[in-house]
Structure formats: structure tokens, C-alpha cells
Design a protein around this motif. Structure first.
Motif, PDB file in Angstrom:
ATOM      1  N   ARG A   1       2.480   1.559  -2.133  1.00 58.07           N
ATOM      2  CA  ARG A   1       3.349   1.542  -3.317  1.00 58.07           C
ATOM      3  C   ARG A   1       4.814   1.374  -2.931  1.00 58.07           C
ATOM      4  NH1 ARG A   1       1.508   2.176  -8.065  1.00 58.07           N
ATOM      5  NH2 ARG A   1      -0.568   3.016  -8.484  1.00 58.07           N
ATOM      6  N   ASP A   2       5.136   1.713  -1.720  1.00 54.74           N
ATOM      7  CA  ASP A   2       6.493   1.471  -1.226  1.00 54.74           C
ATOM      8  C   ASP A   2       6.773  -0.024  -1.281  1.00 54.74           C
ATOM      9  OD1 ASP A   2       8.863   1.248   0.095  1.00 54.74           O
ATOM     10  OD2 ASP A   2       8.215   2.221   1.937  1.00 54.74           O
ATOM     11  N   SER A   3       7.886  -0.405  -1.852  1.00 52.11           N
ATOM     12  CA  SER A   3       8.204  -1.828  -2.027  1.00 52.11           C
ATOM     13  C   SER A   3       8.436  -2.540  -0.702  1.00 52.11           C
ATOM     14  CB  SER A   3       9.445  -1.988  -2.917  1.00 52.11           C
ATOM     15  OG  SER A   3      10.554  -1.331  -2.317  1.00 52.11           O
ATOM     16  N   HIS A   4       8.524  -1.794   0.382  1.00 54.27           N
ATOM     17  CA  HIS A   4       8.728  -2.415   1.690  1.00 54.27           C
ATOM     18  C   HIS A   4       7.567  -2.097   2.629  1.00 54.27           C
ATOM     19  CE1 HIS A   4      12.786  -3.899   0.929  1.00 54.27           C
ATOM     20  NE2 HIS A   4      13.011  -2.768   0.285  1.00 54.27           N
ATOM     21  N   ALA A   5       6.351  -2.085   2.076  1.00 57.68           N
ATOM     22  CA  ALA A   5       5.153  -1.821   2.869  1.00 57.68           C
ATOM     23  C   ALA A   5       4.136  -2.934   2.631  1.00 57.68           C
ATOM     24  CB  ALA A   5       4.548  -0.466   2.504  1.00 57.68           C
TER      25      ALA A   5
ATOM     26  N   VAL B   1       4.247  -2.202   8.337  1.00 59.89           N
ATOM     27  CA  VAL B   1       2.801  -2.396   8.314  1.00 59.89           C
ATOM     28  C   VAL B   1       2.132  -1.044   8.128  1.00 59.89           C
ATOM     29  CG1 VAL B   1       0.783  -3.192   9.599  1.00 59.89           C
ATOM     30  CG2 VAL B   1       2.946  -4.443   9.775  1.00 59.89           C
ATOM     31  N   VAL B   2       1.463  -0.875   6.985  1.00 57.67           N
ATOM     32  CA  VAL B   2       0.793   0.382   6.669  1.00 57.67           C
ATOM     33  C   VAL B   2      -0.527   0.496   7.422  1.00 57.67           C
ATOM     34  CG1 VAL B   2      -0.305   1.723   4.832  1.00 57.67           C
ATOM     35  CG2 VAL B   2       1.886   0.578   4.421  1.00 57.67           C
ATOM     36  N   ASP B   3      -1.323  -0.583   7.412  1.00 56.88           N
ATOM     37  CA  ASP B   3      -2.630  -0.552   8.069  1.00 56.88           C
ATOM     38  C   ASP B   3      -3.130  -1.977   8.245  1.00 56.88           C
ATOM     39  OD1 ASP B   3      -5.038   0.402   9.174  1.00 56.88           O
ATOM     40  OD2 ASP B   3      -5.044   2.129   7.823  1.00 56.88           O
ATOM     41  N   ILE B   4      -4.256  -2.112   8.915  1.00 56.75           N
ATOM     42  CA  ILE B   4      -4.886  -3.401   9.182  1.00 56.75           C
ATOM     43  C   ILE B   4      -6.253  -3.400   8.518  1.00 56.75           C
ATOM     44  CG2 ILE B   4      -5.706  -4.989  10.980  1.00 56.75           C
ATOM     45  CD1 ILE B   4      -3.703  -3.562  12.882  1.00 56.75           C
ATOM     46  N   TYR B   5      -6.553  -4.451   7.755  1.00 59.98           N
ATOM     47  CA  TYR B   5      -7.835  -4.504   7.064  1.00 59.98           C
ATOM     48  C   TYR B   5      -8.713  -5.611   7.636  1.00 59.98           C
ATOM     49  CZ  TYR B   5      -5.879  -8.458   4.407  1.00 59.98           C
ATOM     50  OH  TYR B   5      -5.312  -9.657   4.047  1.00 59.98           O
ATOM     51  N   TYR B   6     -10.024  -5.382   7.575  1.00 58.57           N
ATOM     52  CA  TYR B   6     -10.978  -6.407   8.018  1.00 58.57           C
ATOM     53  C   TYR B   6     -10.939  -7.571   7.034  1.00 58.57           C
ATOM     54  CZ  TYR B   6     -13.002  -2.911  11.156  1.00 58.57           C
ATOM     55  OH  TYR B   6     -13.192  -1.979  12.151  1.00 58.57           O
ATOM     56  N   ASP B   7     -10.924  -8.799   7.575  1.00 57.60           N
ATOM     57  CA  ASP B   7     -10.874  -9.980   6.712  1.00 57.60           C
ATOM     58  C   ASP B   7     -11.552 -11.140   7.427  1.00 57.60           C
ATOM     59  OD1 ASP B   7      -9.953 -11.566   4.432  1.00 57.60           O
ATOM     60  OD2 ASP B   7      -8.656 -12.543   5.894  1.00 57.60           O
TER      61      ASP B   7
END
Length: 843
Positions: free
Chosen positions: A596-600, A632-638
Motif C-alpha cells: 500500500r506504500d506508494s513507493h513499494a 522491493v517488498v517481495d518476490i513472486y513466482y511468475d
């Protein structure tokens, strides 16, 4: 002259006496070389496809100005006001679909008013004055002549989700085989694409002094911080670099058939040496030098390679046509819009075929030819010496195989070099070498143990067949090694693709939770993001039975010299309906709360691996005319794209890129509503718009269809490698029959029937197939681990969950075994037709 006579008597004449066996060897080499040539030609054609009309109509320029979401129009005015003789060309670039033929064409918006002041030779109009008068018309377009349209004709084009009718005002010549394009005035293109106030690129031609780097620095100082100034064509070069790993892996995969062919050449020359040992001893006793004997057998291999390469040239050109279609579909689905270029058999391609064919044949034959040249005359005339040596050294070779396998394990743990998994390829090659060293011991052990068991099951013929394999251990182990290598690669690739497919299925279960999905009509591609009109989106959101809508928007950006995707998501919808899977293992709500942070932002696993990004790192992104920093908050599988993606909250993106149109809609149906009823309401609301709607099940099916099409060329390459191996089995069995003609004749004299002789040869082929399958599955399992966890990870950045595709592997292995047995029928026929009196007679 004596050397040529020796070569003819010792090498060529025996080959002419056995045309079937010689033809099989040549054809096996031809197939291997043809595959390499086809992939090289297809790869060159696919890479050349980036020279599309978007590039050829750009003209001569030095720099280009770009930014995510489009360059503000005032940048053009800023450039025009600089006190420098710059030529500034603003452009709009997208794609349009011809409604009648469904053909996708580049859509280019040019400042044609400025173009009129400096006309180019790229355009030709029947009436130039009338053509320029029509510039203000919003329905006027210019098209490539290959579309075969005349000025004054009307054409319906699908742009985003709307079909509009345009009038052909002029025709320009298509150059260099490029894609035919649609050209319109830049203001008309902005209106058609709903991109008011922004353009996609500004091309700049600068004076030749000072240096280009100085001009880049000058322009950066005059332009907003978020606007990038780079060399013209940098985007095309980025796409080429992105495709490097794809082409590299395909090129190496094409060498599998050559590796199998190398085994067969080695086996063929070994058989030649064994069968001609008496002649070698005679010519050595008569004074022939070691070098002369070595040259004779190397020349035999070179003949095989040369004839194979000559056949491979037209065959490879033919195969390249199919390979281009497969590669083009893969490139468009996963990388970038492209159109296959012209397939040209150049002098370099001819030289490549000759070097590969002759080089592999000579390299494969050198070892047995060298051994033949060093054998003393008396020993050369003693039959069975080579087989005895192989049996004696088989235990030593097992320890060598173990050492090589340990080296392969160490190589598999090394990092990539320059983005290429070179040590991963080395590990695969070492594993194949380890298998080759261990093969004599494996063949000897299994055939010895199985001989008595087979006698009870299949009779005395099976006992003789198993003992024949162990007695001709050197020849049999090379043959089993060739076939097992092909089976191993087929198994490894089958496991990798099956594991990838299963991983994608599980991933889609998490990533596609909505009931309905909508996108603009047209042909999808990795870099095309047409939008759905905002009015339609709002109308759908107000329909009864709609619980929520996720407006997905994606842009193409450049990050650290590589293309990537920038997307937005609606957090409220995502938190309520989505259960994402993150590398950290954290819960979805916890991660999305930070977003929700506008810079995340979130980044995909391929993006993180390509750019070495970890949670907590910062990314500086050029968005519009601003440069913003995001954590960068986290890394997602894609698994949707190898390009890599960045995701942010929709509200955060709208602050920088204020275009509310969505690229795709994920529609969630209310619990008390029927999906069929809601879909009908949406279709009625979308009347007049050209959109495609999919159910969750439909979308998964389409994704799997694209996935299977992507790996079609991989399966084709594997099938050819197996075909080469089976042909080698047929040729080797034929050589075995001819070499054992006295033995088979003696069996006939002792009362063996034609059926028993035939059964003996077929059982030998069956045993070879079983040994190859056993060794191939074991080696294939080891290679699959390298493919999944090393080569794939370092090349594309995907984490794949291991999965055994039992049904696929069982079907493929059964087919290979059946083909191996069938390949023995002709040698068995030759064995049955041998005249016992002639073959037993001693000269």
C-alpha cells in the motif's frame, strides 16, 4: 599414388560392398548436421525479424528519447527550441489488426506535416499534392504495397477494442522484406489509440560533431529527469540480448543429434578397424607407415562427414522453414512481436555445414584410427584383441566414470558466466562422458546376469544373443552409449518440460482466481498491451452480479538495458480474492499490506534473478517525466514471461502515468449470481467493442496450448536425435551380421533354422534397446536435475518443481524400444540369406 590405391582397397571398396550400412551412416550424419544448420538459419531469420517496418521507416537517426508510459508532447517543443541543428521526429508506435484478414500490422504515427517539408523516398503517392492535403483527415492512412491495396480503398482496422474504417491515401514500398505497416498522421494515431498529450518515441538526428555521448549528455540536461536519451535502435538491441539465452539453449539442443552421430561414427570406424585388422596387419607388414594407416581411417570418416554435410544443406534449409514457424511462435508468445525474416543459405551456412559434418566425423574417428595405426602387425592380425582389452579395463573405466561424475557435480554448482550457464552445459557433457566410461561394465554385468534367465524365458537363442553382446563388448557398449544418450536427452527434456508444465498448472491455480477475464481482440504477444476503453470498464463494473473487477495495466519499460514489464494491480481486489505465492513464504495479506506504500513494488522471480534484486532493495524507475525510487517488498513466482515484471498498486501508478485504461479485466462474479447470466450481460454491454472474454477454464486451456506450442521445437529436436540413434542401431547390427557371417554360417551348419537365426538378431536388438533404456533413464534423470535446477534457473530465472511425467515418458520409451527392435529386421533378413558354404569357407 600408392596412398590412393591403399585408401581405395582398404576403405572405399568395402564401403561400396555394403551400400545400406554406408547409407545409414551418411544419413545419420546428414540429419545431425541438418538440425544444426536449420536452427542456425532459423535463429538468424528470427533475429532478423526485428528489422520490421517500425525500424525501416525510422530513417537515419542517432538518438531516441523514450520513457515508460510515453514521452510528454512538450519534450518535442523543448528539443525544437534548442540552439542546435537537430532533426526531431516524434512517433507513435503500436499495432493494428486488419479486421478482414486478422493480420497484425505495426501502426506508426508520424508527423506528416513536418515530413512534407522534407519528403523521403520511402513514400510514393499517385498525386503528391492531393496526398498532403488529406493529412488533416483522421481516417487517412498510408500502407505498405505488399498489402495490395490501392489509394482510395477503405480498410477496417481493429485498434485497441474498437474497429474503425480508414481510407488508403498512399502506398509506400516495403523494404528489406520488412513487415507491411500502417502509417498515419501522429494526431490521428493519438486519437485512435487514446494517447493524448504523449508520444512513444522521439527520434533525433544530431550533427556529427561532437561525439554522440556529448549530445546525449546535452539533451539529458535539457529534458525532464524521467526521460531517457539513448542510442537509436537500443530497444531492438535489448530484445536481441534478451533472446540470446533462448537461441543459445536451442543451438546447444540442436547438437544432441550430432553427439549421437559422433558415437555412431566412432562405432563405425571401430568396426572398420576390427573387421579389417588382417588387412591392417598385412599392409603394415609390407611397409605401410602408421601415419598412412591413420590417414586412411580418418579419411573414411571425413568421407562420411562430407557426404553427410552435402545432403544436410538442402535438408537443413527445408527443416529451417518449419523451425522458423515454431521459433516465431515462441518468440512472439514469450518475448517480443516479430515476423520471421528471409531464410538465406549463405556461404557462411555452407561452410558451417561442412565444418560441422567433417569436423565431428574426423574428431570422432581419430581415437580408433590412432589405435589402429599403433597396433603392431602381428597383434593387428590377431582377432579379439580389442575386445579383450575392453573387458580387462572395464573396472578401471568405472572409477574414471565416478571421477568424471563428481567433476560434473562440482561444475553444476558454479555460477553463470555472462548470463549463460556454461558450467551447467559442462556438467551435462561430463555426465554423458561418465555414462560412456561406465557403459562397458554395465553391458557386461547385465548381459552376464541375464543370460541364464533369458535362456529359460526365450530359449537358447536368447542365451547366445546375450553372450554375443558381452563378447563384442567394445562395439556393443558404444552402440548402447549412442542410443542411451539420445534416450537420456529425451528423458531429461521430457522431465523438464513435464515439471515445468505441472508447475505452471499449479501456479495458474493461484494466479487465475477470477471467474471471467477480458482483453481486447487481436493476436496476443508478450510486448503488446492494447487497452479496453474506460467507459466499457465502468459500465461492466455497474452491472448486477459483478462482485469486483481487477483492472490490470501493463507497460513496456527498459531496466538496466533489458526489457521488462511494469504492471499495476488493485490491492483491494487482490486481498479479497487472491492468494499469491511469494519466495519468502510470507502470507499474502502481510505482503500486500506493505504494498500500500506508494513507493513499494513487487518483482517477479525472473526479474529478480536477471537483475540480482532482493527484498529491501531499491529500484529507480523512469515513469513519464519523473524518476521515482521504489522499495522491493517481495518476490513472486511468475511463469507468464521470461522478460521479468514489476508490480505496483494501481493508485501509485496513476500518480505517474495517469491513463486509467486497463489492458485486461479480471471479473469476479457475485456468489448469488450465475456465471452464464453475468457473461450474457457483459456481452450485451460490450456491444460495439471488440473484446474477447474467457472463463477461468478457457484461459488455462489457452495458456497450456501456448505452452505446448512453445516446446514443440524441443520435442522435434529430440525426436531427430532418437531417429539418428535408431538408424545407428540398424547400421551397427548390419555390420555385426556381416562381421559374424562365419559364426552365423556355422550355426546354420549345426542345424539352426532361419527362424532361429532371425530370432537371435532380433533378441540382440531387444537387449540393446533394454540396456539403452535402462542407462538412458538413469542418465536422463541426472541430466534433468541439471536442466531444471541449473541451466533453466541461470538462463531464465524460473523455479520449477520436479515432476515425473510418467505417461509421456512411458509412451516415448516404448516407441523408441519398438523402433529399435524393428530396426533389426533388415539385418536379420541379411543374416538369414547368408550362404553357409560361402561364409564358412576359409580363404
Amino acid at each position: 599414388m600408392s596412398q590412393l590405391f591403399l585408401f581405395y582397397r582398404l576403405i572405399l571398396r568395402p564401403l561400396f560392398r555394403e551400400p545400406v550400412r554406408s547409407s545409414l551412416t551418411v544419413l545419420a550424419i546428414a540429419l545431425g548436421v541438418a538440425v544444426v544448420l536449420a536452427i542456425d538459419l532459423a535463429g538468424t531469420a528470427a533475429a532478423g525479424s526485428f528489422r520490421s517496418s517500425i525500424e525501416t521507416l525510422a530513417g537515419e537517426n542517432d538518438l531516441e528519447i523514450v520513457t515508460a508510459g510515453g514521452v510528454p508532447e512538450n519534450v518535442v517543443a523543448t528539443l525544437a527550441s534548442l540552439p542546435s541543428p537537430l532533426r526531431v521526429t516524434p512517433r507513435i508506435e503500436d499495432y493494428a489488426v486488419v479486421a478482414e484478414t486478422k493480420q497484425t500490422l505495426p501502426l506508426i504515427g508520424l508527423d506528416l506535416v513536418a515530413q512534407a517539408d522534407r519528403p523521403t523516398t520511402s513514400f510514393s503517392f499517385p498525386g503528391v499534392d492531393d496526398a498532403w492535403k488529406s493529412l488533416a483527415a483522421k481516417d487517412g492512412i498510408w500502407i505498405g504495397e505488399s498489402l495490395k491495396r490501392k489509394p482510395g480503398e477503405h480498410i477496417d482496422l481493429l485498434i485497441n477494442d474498437q474497429i474503425a474504417t480508414y481510407t488508403v491515401r498512399g502506398v509506400f514500398a516495403d523494404s528489406n522484406g520488412s513487415t507491411p505497416a500502417v502509417v498515419m498522421d501522429i494526431s490521428a494515431a493519438q486519437h485512435a489509440l487514446n494517447r493524448f498529450g504523449r508520444i512513444d518515441r522521439v527520434l533525433v538526428q544530431v550533427p556529427h560533431a561532437p561525439s554522440l555521448e556529448d549530445w546525449q549528455q546535452r539533451l539529458r540536461q535539457a529534458l525532464p529527469a524521467g526521460v531517457q536519451v539513448r542510442a537509436e535502435g537500443a530497444g531492438t538491441n535489448e530484445n536481441r540480448r534478451m533472446l540470446a539465452a533462448f537461441r543459445w539453449n536451442l543451438r546447444l539442443l540442436s547438437y544432441i543429434a550430432l553427439v549421437v552421430g559422433a558415437f555412431l561414427i566412432y562405432n563405425t570406424i571401430s568396426v572398420s578397424v576390427v573387421r579389417r585388422r588382417s588387412e591392417i596387419g598385412i599392409v603394415r607388414a609390407l611397409g605401410a607407415s602408421r601415419g598412412l594407416v591413420l590417414a586412411a581411417f580418418v579419411a573414411e570418416a571425413a568421407c562420411f562427414g562430407l557426404f553427410g554435410a552435402l545432403i544436410a544443406m538442402p535438408l537443413g534449409r527445408l527443416m529451417a522453414g518449419g523451425a522458423v514457424q515454431m521459433m516465431g511462435a515462441t518468440v512472439e508468445a514469450l518475448y517480443v512481436s516479430s515476423r520471421p525474416g528471409v531464410i538465406a543459405l549463405t556461404p557462411f551456412s555452407v561452410l558451417l555445414a561442412l565444418l560441422v559434418g567433417v569436423g565431428v566425423a574426423v574428431a570422432s574417428a581419430y581415437s580408433p584410427a590412432r589405435e589402429a595405426s599403433f597396433v603392431p602387425p602381428i597383434e593387428a592380425m590377431a582377432r579379439g584383441r580389442r575386445e579383450y582389452t575392453t573387458r580387462v579395463h572395464k573396472t578401471r573405466d568405472v572409477f574414471i566414470a565416478l571421477a568424471v561424475a563428481l567433476t560434473a557435480t562440482a561444475a553444476s554448482r558454479a555460477p553463470a558466466i555472462g548470463g549463460k550457464p556454461l558450467f551447467g552445459y559442462l556438467a551435462s557433457l561430463l555426465l554423458i562422458c561418465a555414462s560412456a566410461f561406465a557403459m562397458p561394465a554395465l553391458v557386461y554385468a547385465i548381459s552376464s546376469v541375464a543370460s541364464r534367465l533369458l535362456k529359460g524365458m526365450l530359449g537358447v537363442e536368447a542365451l547366445l544373443a546375450s553372450r554375443s553382446l558381452s563378447s563384442s563388448l567394445r562395439r556393443t557398449s558404444v552402440l548402447v552409449g549412442a542410443l542411451s544418450t539420445a534416450i537420456a536427452m529425451m528423458t531429461a527434456v521430457g522431465i523438464m518440460v513435464g515439471s515445468f508444465r505441472e508447475t505452471v498448472l499449479l501456479w495458474m491455480g493461484d494466479q487465475l482466481p477470477a471467474d471471467l477475464y477480458m482483453r481486447p481482440a487481436g493476436n496476443p504477444a508478450a510486448d503488446r498491451h492494447p487497452t479496453i476503453s474506460t467507459e466499457l470498464t465502468e459500465k461492466i463494473a455497474r452491472l448486477p452480479g459483478i462482485a469486483a473487477i481487477d483492472r490490470l495495466r501493463e507497460y513496456e519499460i527498459s531496466y538496466e538495458g533489458m526489457p521488462a514489464g511494469l504492471g499495476s494491480i488493485e490491492l483491494n481486489v487482490l486481498r479479497s480474492y487472491h492468494n499469491a505465492d511469494f519466495l519468502s513464504g510470507r502470507k499474502t495479506n502481510e505482503v500486500l499490506a506493505e504494498l500500500r506504500d506508494s513507493h513499494a513494488v513487487l518483482v517477479s522471480e525472473p526479474f529478480a534473478n536477471k537483475h540480482h534484486v532482493r527484498p529491501g532493495d531499491s529500484l529507480a524507475l523512469s515513469l513519464g517525466d519523473n524518476v521515482a525510487s521504489f522499495r522491493v517488498v517481495d518476490i513472486y513466482y511468475d511463469y507468464s514471461s521470461e522478460r521479468g515484471s514489476i508490480l505496483m498498486d494501481r493508485n501509485a501508478m496513476l500518480r505517474y502515468l495517469p491513463d486509467p485504461a486497463a489492458s485486461n479485466l479480471a471479473i469476479y462474479v457475485a456468489a448469488d449470481a450465475r456465471i452464464e447470466d453475468v457473461r450474457g450481460e457483459i456481452e450485451r454491454a460490450a456491444a460495439g467493442h471488440r473484446v474477447l472474454m474467457f472463463t477461468n477454464r478457457d484461459l488455462r486451456g489457452e495458456a497450456l496450448r501456448i505452452f505446448d506450442r512453445t516446446f514443440a521445437i524441443t520435442y522435434a529436436l529430440e525426436a531427430i536425435a532418437v531417429l539418428v540413434a535408431v538408424m545407428g542401431v540398424a547400421g551397427a547390427l548390419l555390420a555385426l551380421v556381416i562381421d559374424r557371417r562365419r559364426e552365423l554360417g556355422l550355426l546354420s551348419f549345426l542345424g539352426a533354422t532361419s527362424g532361429q537365426i532371425r530370432k537371435l538378431i532380433v533378441i540382440e536388438a531387444g537387449l540393446i534397446g533394454l540396456l539403452a533404456n535402462f542407462a538412458g533413464i538413469a542418465l536422463g534423470f541426472a541430466l534433468s536435475l541439471v536442466l531444471i535446477f541449473v541451466i533453466n534457473k541461470q538462463s531464465f530465472g524460473w523455479t520449477i518443481r520436479f515432476h515425473w511425467p510418467v505417461a509421456v515418458l512411458l509412451g516415448a520409451l516404448t516407441t523408441v524400444y519398438a523402433a529399435t527392435v524393428l530396426a533389426s529386421l533388415y539385418p536379420a533378413r541379411v543374416a538369414v540369406r547368408l550362404n553357409p558354404v560361402e561364409v564358412v569357407h576359409e580363404e
